[in-house]
Write a protein that holds these residues in place. Structure first.
Motif, mmCIF file in Angstrom:
data_model
loop_
_atom_site.group_PDB
_atom_site.id
_atom_site.type_symbol
_atom_site.label_atom_id
_atom_site.label_comp_id
_atom_site.label_asym_id
_atom_site.label_seq_id
_atom_site.Cartn_x
_atom_site.Cartn_y
_atom_site.Cartn_z
ATOM 1 N N LEU A 1 0.827 -1.212 0.000
ATOM 2 C CA LEU A 1 0.000 0.000 0.000
ATOM 3 C C LEU A 1 0.859 1.258 0.000
ATOM 4 N N ARG A 2 1.967 1.232 0.763
ATOM 5 C CA ARG A 2 2.860 2.392 0.774
ATOM 6 C C ARG A 2 3.521 2.599 -0.583
ATOM 7 N N LEU A 3 3.932 1.505 -1.210
ATOM 8 C CA LEU A 3 4.547 1.609 -2.526
ATOM 9 C C LEU A 3 3.544 2.111 -3.563
ATOM 10 N N ALA A 4 2.310 1.637 -3.478
ATOM 11 C CA ALA A 4 1.270 2.117 -4.402
ATOM 12 C C ALA A 4 1.045 3.614 -4.220
ATOM 13 N N ALA A 5 1.056 4.069 -2.958
ATOM 14 C CA ALA A 5 0.892 5.503 -2.693
ATOM 15 C C ALA A 5 2.080 6.290 -3.245
ATOM 16 N N LEU A 6 3.286 5.760 -3.076
ATOM 17 C CA LEU A 6 4.481 6.452 -3.562
ATOM 18 C C LEU A 6 4.507 6.482 -5.091
ATOM 19 N N ILE A 7 4.110 5.379 -5.731
ATOM 20 C CA ILE A 7 4.035 5.349 -7.195
ATOM 21 C C ILE A 7 3.051 6.401 -7.697
ATOM 22 N N SER A 8 1.897 6.492 -7.060
ATOM 23 C CA SER A 8 0.890 7.481 -7.455
ATOM 24 C C SER A 8 1.415 8.898 -7.246
ATOM 25 N N PHE A 9 2.028 9.141 -6.083
ATOM 26 C CA PHE A 9 2.562 10.466 -5.775
ATOM 27 C C PHE A 9 3.645 10.865 -6.773
ATOM 28 N N TYR A 10 4.577 9.957 -7.025
ATOM 29 C CA TYR A 10 5.693 10.265 -7.903
ATOM 30 C C TYR A 10 5.214 10.481 -9.339
ATOM 31 N N THR A 11 4.277 9.641 -9.813
ATOM 32 C CA THR A 11 3.783 9.770 -11.179
ATOM 33 C C THR A 11 3.045 11.082 -11.378
ATOM 34 N N VAL A 12 2.183 11.440 -10.426
ATOM 35 C CA VAL A 12 1.461 12.712 -10.511
ATOM 36 C C VAL A 12 2.449 13.882 -10.482
ATOM 37 N N LEU A 13 3.430 13.823 -9.590
ATOM 38 C CA LEU A 13 4.427 14.892 -9.504
ATOM 39 C C LEU A 13 5.188 15.018 -10.814
ATOM 40 N N TYR A 14 5.615 13.870 -11.370
ATOM 41 C CA TYR A 14 6.347 13.893 -12.631
ATOM 42 C C TYR A 14 5.490 14.479 -13.751
ATOM 43 N N GLU A 15 4.237 14.056 -13.828
ATOM 44 C CA GLU A 15 3.358 14.556 -14.887
ATOM 45 C C GLU A 15 3.091 16.049 -14.744
ATOM 46 N N LEU A 16 2.933 16.530 -13.526
ATOM 47 C CA LEU A 16 2.719 17.959 -13.312
ATOM 48 C C LEU A 16 3.915 18.786 -13.774
ATOM 49 N N LEU A 17 5.106 18.263 -13.546
ATOM 50 C CA LEU A 17 6.323 18.994 -13.923
ATOM 51 C C LEU A 17 6.650 18.855 -15.406
ATOM 52 N N HIS A 18 6.004 17.903 -16.090
ATOM 53 C CA HIS A 18 6.279 17.675 -17.509
ATOM 54 C C HIS A 18 5.004 17.754 -18.354
ATOM 55 N N TRP A 19 3.966 18.420 -17.837
ATOM 56 C CA TRP A 19 2.660 18.391 -18.484
ATOM 57 C C TRP A 19 2.687 18.964 -19.897
ATOM 58 N N GLU B 1 2.029 1.877 -19.048
ATOM 59 C CA GLU B 1 3.472 2.097 -19.143
ATOM 60 C C GLU B 1 3.901 3.285 -18.292
ATOM 61 N N THR B 2 3.055 4.310 -18.223
ATOM 62 C CA THR B 2 3.379 5.480 -17.394
ATOM 63 C C THR B 2 3.459 5.084 -15.930
ATOM 64 N N LEU B 3 2.483 4.304 -15.481
ATOM 65 C CA LEU B 3 2.510 3.842 -14.097
ATOM 66 C C LEU B 3 3.626 2.827 -13.876
ATOM 67 N N ARG B 4 3.843 1.956 -14.869
ATOM 68 C CA ARG B 4 4.907 0.938 -14.752
ATOM 69 C C ARG B 4 6.267 1.582 -14.596
ATOM 70 N N ASN B 5 6.520 2.650 -15.360
ATOM 71 C CA ASN B 5 7.807 3.331 -15.304
ATOM 72 C C ASN B 5 7.804 4.512 -14.349
ATOM 73 N N VAL B 6 6.677 4.725 -13.682
ATOM 74 C CA VAL B 6 6.519 5.805 -12.696
ATOM 75 C C VAL B 6 7.003 7.119 -13.308
ATOM 76 N N GLY B 7 6.483 7.410 -14.481
ATOM 77 C CA GLY B 7 6.842 8.649 -15.158
ATOM 78 C C GLY B 7 8.122 8.510 -15.946
ATOM 79 N N ASN B 8 9.201 8.126 -15.275
ATOM 80 C CA ASN B 8 10.501 8.025 -15.950
ATOM 81 C C ASN B 8 11.408 7.101 -15.159
#
Length: 339
Positions: free
Chosen positions: A77-95, A120-127
């Motif tokens: 659950l913590r990893l899922a939360a971190l993946i979501s947080f990191y992906t959203v953060l990455y997408e916001l900075l690269h929108w 693929e975006t979630l799999r690679n967590v943005g980058n």
């Protein structure tokens, strides 16, 4: 990593060093080095190349050593939360970049949006190297299954061993990259074949200087093997990767048998537990944000381009920035980076 470890230990200390090695290894200005490339390649292979496989193998080793299903679920659950947080953060900075999920799915001229792209975006967590998070999530899901049905672990170990011996290192496919399969196989091999034979052995207390020599010996052994194995191509499709399995098995055994002494070992181990994971995860984002600004400063200071100075200075700055970002996130949302 889930299993408990002594306050001073080799793994946490080397995870800290490995996190900074990953920063230097992934520096994007490497591609501008030109005449310096050959020498930097040698240094990368000799001193930095151990870090990514090490992270994977140690993460798998401690994930599968834990037998508490509820703790695995908590970690998932913590990893899922971190993946979501990191992906959203990455997408916001690269929108506004054409390759971003936002541009391809939500812009007026959106093209190429598909369920596969979202996966693929979630799999690679943005980058990269965010994919380490999704690999770690898979490892804990598998470890949860093994905790419920131990026979599954032996089946995984058998499949991993066959894959390594046959050179099928890319067998991981969608859910584990080659490093993930390698780390999982090495960890299970250690837990089933080596660890039970060490259970009754006495722990060895090691002074700081012998501990440093032991760590350096591991790094140099890996680096020399790197240099001999065709410029890191052992990750492609060859069984040459088997050269590195004994090194990891030996290190895991030493980690279980050796207890480093002294305040420095205790301090570095503590820093490793606190900061290594975050530095590894967030350094690429720091590169994306800060590297262009560092390049501007270096160009002004040097009155022109100096590729080697830019590579070195950027690595130092991003190492510090990733550490600061990790400290801030640990303070603001400790659950995201708590092992």
């Amino acid at each position: 990593m889930s299993a408990s470890r002594p306050p001073a230990n080799l793994t946490d200390a080397m995870r800290l060093a490995g996190a900074f090695c990953v920063v230097w290894y992934h520096n994007p200005f490497y591609w501008n080095l030109h005449e310096h490339t050959q020498w930097v390649d040698a240094m990368k292979l000799l001193f930095l190349g151990w870090s990514m496989p090490f992270f994977y193998a140690m993460s798998a080793r401690f994930a599968f050593a834990a037998t508490d299903v509820s703790r695995h679920l908590q970690r998932v659950l913590r990893l899922a939360a971190l993946i979501s947080f990191y992906t959203v953060l990455y997408e916001l900075l690269h929108w506004n970049q054409p390759s971003s999920l936002a541009s391809r799915c939500f812009a007026d001229s959106a093209t190429g949006c598909s369920p596969g792209l979202v996966f693929e975006t979630l799999r690679n967590v943005g980058n990269t190297p965010g994919y380490y998070l999704s690999d770690l999530l898979v490892m804990h899901l598998l470890a949860m299954l093994v905790a419920v049905r131990p026979v599954i672990g032996k089946a995984l170990a058998l499949v991993g061993a066959i894959a390594l011996f046959a050179g099928w290192i890319r067998l991981g496919g969608l859910f584990l990259n080659p490093l993930g399969l390698f780390g999982l196989s090495a960890a299970l091999g250690y837990l089933y074949l080596v660890a039970p034979r060490l259970a009754g052995d006495r722990r060895i207390m090691l002074a700081p200087l012998p501990t440093a020599a032991l760590v350096l010996g591991f790094v140099l052994s890996w680096g020399i093997a790197n240099l001999l194995q065709a410029q890191n191509q052992y990750w492609s499709d060859t069984s040459n990767i088997l050269v590195f399995v004994p090194l990891l098995l030996l290190f895991m055994a030493l980690n279980d048998l050796v207890r480093p002494e002294g305040r420095l070992a205790l301090l570095v181990s503590e820093w490793g537990r606190k900061y290594a994971f975050g530095i590894f995860i967030f350094h690429q984002l720091c590169f994306d944000i800060l590297a262009p600004r560092v390049a501007q400063v270096v160009t002004k200071l040097m009155h022109g381009d100096n590729a080697l100075a830019l590579y070195v200075l950027t690595s130092i700055v991003i190492s510090a920035a990733a550490t600061i970002v990790t400290a801030i996130i640990r303070k603001a949302a400790p659950v995201l980076l708590t092992p």
